[in-house]
Write a protein that holds these residues in place. Structure first.
Motif, short mmCIF file in Angstrom:
data_model
loop_
_atom_site.label_atom_id
_atom_site.label_comp_id
_atom_site.label_asym_id
_atom_site.label_seq_id
_atom_site.Cartn_x
_atom_site.Cartn_y
_atom_site.Cartn_z
N GLY A 220 0.81 -1.11 0.06
CA GLY A 220 0.01 0.08 0.04
C GLY A 220 0.87 1.16 -0.06
N TYR A 221 0.03 2.24 0.52
CA TYR A 221 0.85 3.61 0.66
C TYR A 221 1.23 3.99 1.79
CZ TYR A 221 0.48 8.82 0.16
OH TYR A 221 0.76 10.17 0.19
N ARG A 222 2.50 4.54 2.31
CA ARG A 222 2.67 4.73 3.54
C ARG A 222 3.52 6.05 3.54
NH1 ARG A 222 7.11 0.69 5.25
NH2 ARG A 222 5.32 -0.84 5.87
N THR A 223 3.10 6.84 4.47
CA THR A 223 3.74 8.00 5.01
C THR A 223 3.66 8.33 6.40
OG1 THR A 223 1.80 9.69 4.99
CG2 THR A 223 2.84 9.17 2.88
N PRO A 224 4.59 9.05 7.18
CA PRO A 224 4.53 9.18 8.65
C PRO A 224 3.26 9.36 9.26
CG PRO A 224 6.50 10.46 7.76
CD PRO A 224 5.61 10.14 6.47
#
Length: 311
Positions: A220-224
């Motif tokens: 998937g999509y991961r940012t902080p």
């Protein structure tokens, strides 16, 4: 290509956050996330799943004497960062099971206490690719002597479980791929009768429990502050036997399941220590388990216990 994927991920995240039933998955033993040093995450979650059809061996059927079997759960989880690459986690769920038809009375109560130690063993940056390897050791034990001889109304299997898991995670820019596998060694359990039948007669209170494996793939999509992902989860029992025709399930049955789902986590910009989590999943294949669909949700708060934060 990225500009085509990101709006889809954001739509999935939005759909998850508006569900009324959600789950806390903040830095669990199954993901590739770590709590920072001297930070304590306190997470609470609630969940619900239900099934009408189930697999009797490999034969899928329903049972009018059960109707729909549902499970409600609530769980408290703690995660403390001993080091940036070493976390210790503890959890305790409360489970309540009931059926809509028949005379079987549902059971409820606290289930198993679990303690896990997660270690980020290796990390390498290769251009935009960040590759990490993790090792997780765990132990869980029943918090009380609950009944394990009344499936499918039991809240758990009552076995003490020693587990080891390896996790490999690759993040390319804001996209990630996580693969993990765990081996679960399960202790034998005791039931309140002196004889029972599996695929042969056994004259004992003690039931030999087969070990099991758990395998996951997440992407998937991961940012902080935002994670939106899809996952496949497989549980395979290494042994056991099938439910006999029109019989009750038994604690040492072979119980296999494959679930697919989506999950999201979001930390607020104005209160970065406060996060919300959600997931939804469906069982697509199984053996001696219910074809369940579930939703879970949760909230967590991260306390910074570092002396520097007290200034």
């Amino acid at each position: 290509m990225k500009t085509n994927f990101y709006p889809l991920y954001l739509k999935i995240t939005f759909l998850l956050l508006v569900f009324t039933s959600l789950v806390a998955k903040a830095q669990t033993e199954q993901d590739a996330l770590m709590m920072g040093e001297r930070k304590l995450c306190v997470a609470g979650s609630v969940g619900y799943n239900s099934w009408t059809n189930y697999w009797e061996g490999t034969f899928k059927r329903d049972n009018a004497n059960l109707g729909e079997v549902s499970t409600k759960s609530a769980m408290l989880m703690l995660n403390y960062g001993l080091k940036n690459n070493l976390n210790i986690m503890a959890s305790l769920p409360y489970i309540k099971v009931k059926a809509t038809q028949g005379t079987l009375y549902g059971l409820g109560g606290f289930q198993d206490v679990g303690v896990f130690v997660k270690y980020k063993a290796w990390q390498q940056q290769l251009g935009q690719q960040n590759i990490s390897l993790f090792a997780v050791g765990g132990y869980s034990t029943p918090s009380n002597k609950y009944n394990v001889d009344f499936l499918p109304m039991c809240i758990g299997l009552g076995s003490r479980v020693l587990s080891g898991r390896l996790i490999a995670d690759v993040q390319v820019s804001k996209l990630f791929f996580t693969l993990s596998g765990a081996y679960l060694h399960r202790s034998n359990v005791e039931i309140d009768r002196s004889a029972y039948y599996t695929d042969h007669q056994i004259n004992s209170h003690e039931v030999e429990m087969p070990d099991a494996g758990n395998f996951q793939f997440r992407t998937g999509y991961r940012t902080p502050r935002l994670i939106a992902e899809a996952f496949v989860d497989n549980m395979t029992t290494f042994g056991g036997f099938d439910i006999r025709k029109n019989d009750m399930p038994f604690v040492s049955n072979q119980m296999n399941s494959t679930k697919v789902g989506v999950e999201a986590k979001h930390y607020l910009a104005k209160i970065p220590a406060l996060g919300f989590h959600a997931n939804a999943w469906h069982t697509v294949a199984g053996r001696n388990v219910g074809q369940a669909t579930g939703f879970m949700a949760g909230v967590d708060y991260i306390f910074n216990l570092s002396p520097k934060s007290a200034k």
